[in-house]
Design an enzyme around this catalytic site. Structure first.
Site, PDB file in Angstrom:
ATOM      1  CD  GLU A 145      44.842  63.227  50.036  1.00 16.65           C
ATOM      2  OE1 GLU A 145      45.566  62.279  50.422  1.00 16.65           O
ATOM      3  OE2 GLU A 145      44.325  64.051  50.818  1.00 16.65           O
ATOM      4  NE  ARG A 148      33.775  71.079  55.078  1.00 16.78           N
ATOM      5  CZ  ARG A 148      34.600  70.048  55.193  1.00 16.78           C
ATOM      6  NH1 ARG A 148      35.658  70.126  55.973  1.00 16.78           N
ATOM      7  NH2 ARG A 148      34.380  68.936  54.519  1.00 16.78           N
ATOM      8  CE  LYS A 173      38.010  63.057  49.419  1.00 18.21           C
ATOM      9  NZ  LYS A 173      39.031  63.457  48.415  1.00 18.21           N
TER      10      LYS A 173
END
Length: 555
Positions: free
Chosen positions: A36, A263, A273
């Protein structure tokens, strides 16, 4: 360094893909990296990049770069360009296959109409707060929306009006009609579309005020691009049933398979983020490329190489188990890379002047030093040596601790590549501070170690008249603890207030005067350094990449 595409794979995702190819399910694999564009990529994204692009390279497939641009109020072109630069820097090429979810907005709208026509989607008037109330909990089922049984024709008309901008933000959503009693909350009639006015999308401008959600957009985008294996991190495991539901109920041309992996959780930093954005917006750091940030731009500016990042990603592996990776693993990867490639140079970070009293005042001679102790092809360089030199303040002690092997009053030490000197006098200012040492040279020791003379210490130096003044930025870990914000506390309370120390009176050997930004060196006995973007001919600036060894105090 071993290239990701050449190294053997034994992890479970490679085994699944190998089996699919062997069974003839796919002629070749197609993966995708779908960031994104609402911030810069971080080291966690590197793991996904290396996995997706690396597998495609190793197996003769291809990997698409696709931007998930469905939240335009947080996204912009700067982030798009930064992401592209980072992927290229890591050594991967998407060719002509750079896509945006917004490329498919018209098709996504059409597929939503298909769901409406099948009675599998409806326009809901519940507010966000009401929707949360109706959704239920992990132990209690949800309740049907009062608008769940709207007719197909009414839903079709209202959805068209939503697209036309007839309703304000939050007034209506389009929801999938699945199962409000499902034990998987993601299947309790999830939102597929929401209204967002007053936003200029970086790709579509003001053409749309109706935006699809990620859970709806992602599977369809994968299918339209022919993605065979959609590799996601573990937080999307509970979303996989919705991914499969969407694919099963619209007329997409293929059926991708979603596979989840753990992750990357790296100690002494944050990987959210949202938190990284807060650090930047609150000026806790100096931008997204601050060398203390775990962003790829920050690591690059700090002097990390793409080869070291790829090797690090290989070493941590691909599993389905959440774990926390020690920062030392990342630091060791770059240390190994630079040890083998970085030329050696002399730099005095905290200068202390030394006058060699028996050395001729007007004389300058040159001594030869190797650019690398193990790589002869890097050659040698000639350094000027004169009566006045700088040494590092840490290399002299009036009252030395046990085991100190450097310069002391009356003691001797060898200057790197030059002579043995003896400290004869300590000069102080009126405040009693040491400002200068007077030493004498043993002229028979240039390049020699005469029999019977045992000088244990070797220190670095720079000739005063030829020294290049510079600025050095010493970067440390951004947080004081391995897991910032543990226990629900504010992660900002764990920030390391000493994570940046700026030295403005550094003295460098003359060969470092005209370096270019991005050039990396080992400053002997200090660590690995890189010329910063701010560096100029008049004002060289270097960043500490990593020390020569792991000196972090683990408590």
């Amino acid at each position: 360094m071993t290239d990701a595409a050449e190294s053997p794979r034994t992890h479970f995702i490679r085994q699944i893909i190998d089996a699919d190819l062997a069974a003839g399910i796919h002629e070749r694999i197609i993966t995708r990296f779908p960031p994104e564009p609402n911030g810069y990529l971080h080291i966690g994204h590197a793991k996904s990049i290396v996995l997706n692009f690396g597998l495609a390279e190793a197996l003769g497939g291809r990997c698409n770069l696709r931007f998930d641009d469905t939240n335009p109020h947080k996204e912009n072109v700067e982030f798009v360009e930064a992401i592209q630069a980072d992927v290229r820097w890591l050594g991967f090429d998407w060719g002509e296959r750079c896509y945006f979810a917004s490329d498919y907005f018209e098709q996504l709208y059409g597929f939503a109409l298909e769901l409406i026509e099948q009675g599998l989607a409806y326009v809901c008037d519940l507010s966000a707060e009401q929707m949360r109330d109706y959704r239920g909990t992990l132990t209690e089922p949800g309740r049907d929306s009062p608008w769940r049984e709207r007719s197909i024709s009414e839903n079709r008309e209202l959805f068209a009006q939503m697209r036309a901008g007839a309703f304000p933000d939050g007034a209506r959503t389009l929801r999938a009609k699945i199962d409000m009693a499902s034990p998987n909350i993601n299947l309790r009639d999830p939102v597929l579309y929401r209204i967002k006015h007053g936003v200029v999308h970086h790709q579509t401008g003001t053409a749309w005020c109706l935006y699809p959600t990620y859970d709806y957009t992602h599977p369809i985008s994968d299918a339209l691009e022919g993605v065979t294996h959609s590799l996601c991190t573990l937080e999307f495991e509970d979303h996989r049933p919705l991914y499969d539901w969407v694919i099963a109920h619209v007329s997409v041309p293929s059926r991708p398979r979603q596979i989840e992996f753990s992750r990357l959780n790296l100690e002494y930093t944050v990987m959210s983020k949202r938190r990284l954005t807060e650090l930047v917006s609150e000026a806790q750091v100096n931008g997204w490329d601050d060398p203390r940030m775990p962003t790829l731009a920050g690591l690059r500016r700090r002097g990390y190489t793409s080869a070291a990042i790829r090797v690090f990603c290989e070493r941590i592996g691909i599993t389905k188990s959440d774990n926390r990776v020690e920062m030392a693993m990342l630091e060791n990867a770059i240390r190994e890379d630079l040890d083998a490639t970085a030329p050696r140079r002399l730099a005095v970070l905290r200068p202390l002047k030394v006058v060699l009293t028996n050395y001729p005042k007007e004389q300058t001679e040159y001594v030869e030093l190797a650019n690398h102790p193990k790589i002869a092809t890097l050659g040698t360089r000639m350094l000027p040596f004169a009566r006045e030199i700088y040494i590092d303040r840490a290399d002299f002690e009036e009252t030395p601790p046990k085991g100190f092997k450097r310069l002391i009053p009356g003691g001797e030490v060898r200057l790197r590549g030059a002579y043995v000197i003896r400290c004869d006098a300590v000069i102080r200012n009126d405040a009693g501070e040491i400002i200068e040492l007077h030493c004498s040279v043993d002229f028979d020791t240039l390049g020699k170690n005469p029999e019977g003379r045992k000088v244990k210490g070797v220190i670095h130096w720079v000739a005063v008249a030829h020294a290049v003044p510079a600025e050095v930025r010493l970067y440390d870990r951004l947080f004081n603890v391995p897991l910032p914000g543990a226990g629900g506390s504010d992660y900002r309370a764990d920030l390391n207030t000493q994570s940046l120390q700026v030295l403005t009176d550094v003295m460098l050997e003359p060969s470092l005067r005209a370096v270019q930004a991005g050039e990396r060196f080992q400053f002997e006995r200090e660590g690995y350094f890189v010329a910063d973007l701010d560096s100029t001919l008049e004002h060289p600036v270097f960043n500490l990449t990593v020390g020569l060894r792991d000196t972090w105090d683990k408590g």
